[in-house]
Structure formats: C-alpha cells, structure tokens
Design an enzyme around this catalytic site. Structure first.
Site, short mmCIF file in Angstrom:
data_model
loop_
_atom_site.label_atom_id
_atom_site.label_comp_id
_atom_site.label_asym_id
_atom_site.label_seq_id
_atom_site.Cartn_x
_atom_site.Cartn_y
_atom_site.Cartn_z
N ASP A 67 0.82 -1.21 0.00
CA ASP A 67 0.00 0.00 0.00
C ASP A 67 0.86 1.26 0.00
O ASP A 67 2.08 1.19 0.13
CB ASP A 67 -0.97 0.00 1.20
N ASN A 136 -7.63 -3.22 14.29
CA ASN A 136 -9.05 -3.37 13.89
C ASN A 136 -9.24 -4.51 12.88
O ASN A 136 -10.31 -4.63 12.30
CB ASN A 136 -9.59 -2.05 13.32
N HIS A 138 -7.59 -4.97 10.01
CA HIS A 138 -7.28 -4.72 8.59
C HIS A 138 -6.00 -5.44 8.16
O HIS A 138 -5.09 -5.63 8.97
CB HIS A 138 -7.20 -3.22 8.27
C1 F6R Z 1 1.34 -1.97 6.15
C2 F6R Z 1 -0.08 -2.34 6.19
C3 F6R Z 1 -0.84 -2.48 7.46
C4 F6R Z 1 -0.01 -2.83 8.68
C5 F6R Z 1 -0.89 -2.78 9.91
C6 F6R Z 1 -0.10 -3.07 11.17
O1 F6R Z 1 1.82 -1.94 4.81
O2 F6R Z 1 -0.65 -2.50 5.17
O3 F6R Z 1 -1.82 -3.47 7.29
O4 F6R Z 1 0.56 -4.08 8.52
O5 F6R Z 1 -1.48 -1.53 10.02
O6 F6R Z 1 0.77 -2.01 11.40
P1 F6R Z 1 1.98 -2.16 12.39
O7 F6R Z 1 2.81 -3.27 11.87
O8 F6R Z 1 2.71 -0.85 12.34
O9 F6R Z 1 1.39 -2.47 13.72
#
Ligand code: F6R
Length: 261
Positions: A67, A136, A138
């Site tokens: 992303d 959440n 995602h």
């Molecule tokens: C990152 C992404 C997100 C993260 C998620 C967890 O490219 O797409 O899905 O993997 O927000 O973020 P962290 O690892 O910072 O807790």
C-alpha cells in the site's frame, strides 16, 4: 492456515524471515509482496543480516508494496516509497527498478490502482506476500467492511488506523486520510502469505482472523480462504486464541519434511 506461536517478537521475525528466505532460495526471481509498518521490521532486519553475510541474494527478486498513502510527497520520509527503499530495497540489495509501490500521487488514482494489479499479474503474481494486521483487523489498508473480492483501489483510512500511525508523523493531523491498497482479492491471489503479529494490542484481531467467522468486519479473516497462509505470532498476540495448545502441538510435531525452522 498454519498458526505458529513463538515466545517473543524477535523469534517471530526470525522464523518468518526463514520462511521468506526459503522462497527466495528456491526461486531467486521470486516476487515478494512487501508490508510496511512495525510488524515486519524484524523480518527485514533478519533477512538483511543474512544478505550482509553473503547467505542470501535478493538482487534478482522483485517486489510490490502492499500500500501507499495518497497525497504524500514521494520524498516524505514516511511515504511508503521511502520506507520500502530504506527498510527493504537498500538493506536487502534489491534492484530498485524491480520494486514497485502504488502511485498515491497519480492524477488518476483509479487508473494507477488498476495498472498496479495488472503489473502484479504480468510479473506472474506474488510468490510470497508479507503482511501485518491492524488492531481493527485490517490487512493492507483494507479496513473493516472491505470486500473480500476487492482489488487494488483507493480507501479511506479508519480513524483508529490514522491514530495508530500518528507515531510516524510529527503531528497526528499530518497522517494522510486516504491510501491506495492491494485489495483482499489481490492479497488472496498471492501464492503464499506470511502474516506476523506481536503484542497484546493485536490479540483480538488475531483471534478474529484465525478463529472468528469469515467476516468483512475482520478483513484478516479473508485469509481463512487462502490455501497457503502462515500466521506467526508471539505469546501476547496469541493470548486470545482458544486453540492455542493445538497450534503449539501441531508446530512441535511437524514431520521433518514440512519443517522450515
Ligand atoms: C502496512 C499495512 C498495514 C499494517 C498494519 C499493522 O503496509 O498494510 O496493514 O501491517 O497496520 O501495522 P503495524 O505493523 O505498524 O502495527
């Protein structure tokens, strides 16, 4: 799904890195799907150490970031183009020409998103997609209620995601409001996925993804539909899994031919 529960975050990074290394050793031209954020940093650091020691070579591999924020300048240190260059391309010795990040600055973001999925397909698909999970639920930036069939597209970041990512910016208001993200359908097309999660804050999301119902309210649960998903978590992130003893037993008793760590 294979669920691997390990004592701590360092072990999560080490073991997940072994899985990625196995793919690249088997196929030096492998196509990697690259997550950003905190979750995969130990994976990249572990792989970088092996590259520096001459044990692994990523120079023929290619990569597609998961992303990118929309509207952030390319040179901003927190654009995912910058993060991927700094944390992945340079330390792993990848060829920058073979690594792509969705173009969140394109005048026509919809066309850029479509072209991104087409480029992944033209590269033969992603061999191994590295993922983290948001508190959440995602994956990528597919926020709750994202379609399981979605492709790369523009999404509005959930308020919780913007708050969670504020730590990377000087001011919470600087966190972009939109992003381009591979869709859940795009992620499900990867030949293999490796998701890592660490810490108590991720425990509910991990439980929803692994043991919850298949639901757009927990986008990570889409991985229940994937044929080859490996979920590597530490004890804290595993703390809400009801079948944790079964996952441990399975991992400890894997036949030798199935082992990678
Ligand atoms: C990152 C992404 C997100 C993260 C998620 C967890 O490219 O797409 O899905 O993997 O927000 O973020 P962290 O690892 O910072 O807790």
């Amino acid at each position: 799904m294979e669920i691997i529960v390990l004592p701590d975050a360092a072990e999560v990074g080490r073991v997940a890195a072994l899985k990625i290394a196995q793919v690249v050793e088997r196929r030096p031209e492998a196509v990697l799907g690259l997550a950003t954020g905190s979750s995969p940093t130990d994976i990249y650091a572990s792989l970088a150490r092996r590259v520096a020691a001459g044990e692994l070579d990523f120079s023929r591999a290619s990569g597609f970031a998961l992303d990118e924020y929309v509207g952030i300048p390319l040179e901003h240190p927190e654009s995912y183009a910058s993060v991927i260059r700094r944390d992945v391309v340079e330390p792993l010795g990848m060829d920058p020409a073979r690594v792509r990040v969705p173009d969140g600055r394109a005048a026509d973001v919809e066309a850029a998103a479509e072209e991104y999925d087409a480029a992944i397909a033209a590269a033969g698909g992603i061999d191994v997609q590295i993922l983290g999970i948001g508190a959440n639920g995602h994956i990528g930036f597919n926020e709750p209620t994202s379609s399981f069939a979605s492709r790369t597209r523009i999404k509005t970041l959930a308020p919780q995601t913007r708050a969670d990512n504020a730590r990377f910016f000087d001011d919470p208001d600087q966190v972009p409001t939109h992003c381009l993200t591979q869709g859940l359908g795009t992620i499900l097309d990867a030949h293999e996925v490796v998701l890592v999660a660490q810490g108590e804050r991720k425990a509910a999301a991990v439980a929803g993804m692994v043991e919850g119902p298949l639901s757009a309210m927990c986008p990570g649960s889409a991985l229940q539909l994937h044929r080859h998903a490996t979920i590597v978590v530490d004890e804290a992130a595993a703390s809400r899994l009801t079948l944790v003893d079964y996952y441990r037993h399975t991992y400890e008793n894997k036949p030798a031919w199935q082992r990678f760590a």
